[in-house]
Design a protein around this motif. Sequence first.
Motif, PDB file in Angstrom:
ATOM      1  N   LEU A  90      63.223  97.117  14.084  1.00  0.00           N
ATOM      2  CA  LEU A  90      63.261  95.430  14.507  1.00  0.00           C
ATOM      3  C   LEU A  90      61.846  94.725  15.095  1.00  0.00           C
ATOM      4  CD1 LEU A  90      64.522  92.394  14.003  1.00  0.00           C
ATOM      5  CD2 LEU A  90      65.497  92.907  16.249  1.00  0.00           C
ATOM      6  N   LEU A 109      61.400  84.813  21.613  1.00  0.00           N
ATOM      7  CA  LEU A 109      61.611  86.264  21.193  1.00  0.00           C
ATOM      8  C   LEU A 109      61.230  87.336  22.039  1.00  0.00           C
ATOM      9  CD1 LEU A 109      60.689  85.380  17.448  1.00  0.00           C
ATOM     10  CD2 LEU A 109      62.929  86.320  18.138  1.00  0.00           C
ATOM     11  N   GLY A 146      63.544  90.169  23.130  1.00  0.00           N
ATOM     12  CA  GLY A 146      63.154  91.309  22.725  1.00  0.00           C
ATOM     13  C   GLY A 146      63.174  92.323  23.874  1.00  0.00           C
ATOM     14  N   ASP A 198      58.766  92.754  13.230  1.00  0.00           N
ATOM     15  CA  ASP A 198      58.308  91.525  13.665  1.00  0.00           C
ATOM     16  C   ASP A 198      56.967  91.541  14.288  1.00  0.00           C
ATOM     17  OD1 ASP A 198      59.813  88.847  14.309  1.00  0.00           O
ATOM     18  OD2 ASP A 198      58.556  89.123  16.289  1.00  0.00           O
ATOM     19  N   SER A 217      70.448  91.029  21.553  1.00  0.00           N
ATOM     20  CA  SER A 217      70.230  90.977  20.070  1.00  0.00           C
ATOM     21  C   SER A 217      71.054  89.674  19.495  1.00  0.00           C
ATOM     22  CB  SER A 217      71.608  92.243  19.573  1.00  0.00           C
ATOM     23  OG  SER A 217      71.032  93.474  19.597  1.00  0.00           O
ATOM     24  N   ASN A 254      65.036  88.943  10.400  1.00  0.00           N
ATOM     25  CA  ASN A 254      65.775  89.797  11.527  1.00  0.00           C
ATOM     26  C   ASN A 254      67.459  89.613  11.790  1.00  0.00           C
ATOM     27  OD1 ASN A 254      63.035  90.274  12.590  1.00  0.00           O
ATOM     28  ND2 ASN A 254      62.843  88.319  13.692  1.00  0.00           N
ATOM     29  N   SER A 307      64.993  83.697  16.428  1.00  0.00           N
ATOM     30  CA  SER A 307      64.414  83.812  15.202  1.00  0.00           C
ATOM     31  C   SER A 307      64.507  82.702  14.170  1.00  0.00           C
ATOM     32  CB  SER A 307      64.993  85.213  14.535  1.00  0.00           C
ATOM     33  OG  SER A 307      64.543  86.267  15.099  1.00  0.00           O
TER      34      SER A 307
END
Length: 545
Positions: free
Chosen positions: A41, A128, A132, A45, A102, A191, A109
């Motif tokens: 992921l 994000l 993340g 991104d 998550s 995502n 997103s």
Amino acid sequence: MSFGKARRGLIPTLGPRGAAPALAGPREWAALAVLVLPVVLISVDMTVLGFAVPQLSEELRPSAGQLLWIIDIYGFILAGLLITMGSLGDRVGRRRLLLVGSAAFGGASLLAAFAPTPEVLVVARALLGVAGASLMPSTLSLLRNTFLDARQRLLAIAIWASGFSAGAALGPILGGWLLEHFFWGSVFLINLPVMALILVFVPILVRGSRDPRPGRMDLPSVALSMATMLPAVYGIKKLATEGITVVPAVSLVFGLVLGAVFVRRQLVLKDPLIDVDLFRSRVFSVAVVTNLMIVFSLVASLFFLTQYLQLVLGVSPMRAGYVLLPGLVLSVLASFVAVRAARRLSLATVIGSALVVTAAGFAVLVLTSEHDTATGVAVVALGFGLIATGAGFAETLTNGAIMSAAPPQRAGAASAISETAYELGGALGVAVLGSVLTGFYQSGLTRVEGVPAPSMEQAGQTLGGAANAAAGLGGTAGADLLDAARTAFTGGMHVTSVIAALIVLAAAVQAWVLLRRETGPAMTGQRDGTDASAAEPREQERSRG
């Protein structure tokens, strides 16, 4: 059984009561597949946004500075928070933090996908980054706790590391298809399915773990880590694009001073956010720097190659993804080849050679042309193939070296530092080489006869801005402006590629010089074979988190 062989990881160290470490079963390997998803992921991104830059520039019309912030603020905030989030995961449970992160990543997103202005997109990218940062620290430490056998752990690390390249390969294909059929914000919507898989399968397959004695969270260190990162990045960006001026120089110095204060504080704290003593290990330090350089080169090359393919050569987003796909697939394959090569070659040979291959890829990119599409595509495919192959070959071994060089009780800190190097490398690649490219592009774009000053000013911001200005002008003036912009961008890319090649070669020389005394095969330098897990049963790490 030789004690020396056991120490080097050739023979698994016996666990408590003389029992060999348990081999991973179907559940553990299924859990690995889930733990790779956050890596995929993050990689998707990082890479997919570069393909959206032309459409994003046309729709939101960001300035050159705003465009760079949209690209790199995510990585810098993520890098600044990784150590903090790793420490938080020790306290609340790594699996729990993975699930919360998550869900937050999915929400951010959505905000990014439908951002109406550049400012909102910058904020969404920052969120994000925060989300993340909560994903990455838990993956490698959970992997270490899942695979107790040294050989199985090395293969698991290879699969984990290949997830980065696999995501980079998947990103352009999905992104290119989405951009040809939907709006630019759709690149963020990819995502959501990955987030759904993580939220469903992590509670089922991944065992929760936390540090039973994590120590106290030092809030001043948290503040210092972020206060170090952002001023330094701002200074680098502005010095690269605007030359030496007072404010950027002061900002950079201020960030470096705060960084020194942060390091000194970690040295005296009983429970530091980052264990600076880990860097006393030569293998650990070189492996971390190499990880940074791998991602630095890979992400930076994707940043300008996607623009070159689409805006200079006129290649569609989907086809641009296919041009880069062979290199990304080679990167995945190189991760597994490295496992076999590590049994025969020294760490200095492996890392040094891999970085030389990556530097050669940048040297090939100097041959690109703005006029011949077929030649340009072939040169990009070859150059990026070399860059990605070198990166994939070194990545597995550096991660293995990092986990092996650190004592068992410092495994969590070691994994957090490794992941910080990943994200910092990606952000630095865009900030440094992206800013250098922008600077050379702006200086190389000469005044075009018959083009109004406002259009020239718009073209001078970014290559995307030049394309928009040329489309608005039309006719001969628009064609001449676009041709001048393409020539300036290609020239800037040549200079940037030379600089990148020299930087990567310097890292290769450093690795060779510092690791030449490390004799024996690359992946036999482990402290104790199965170390942490054999010394401390898995049950002690399990918790409701």
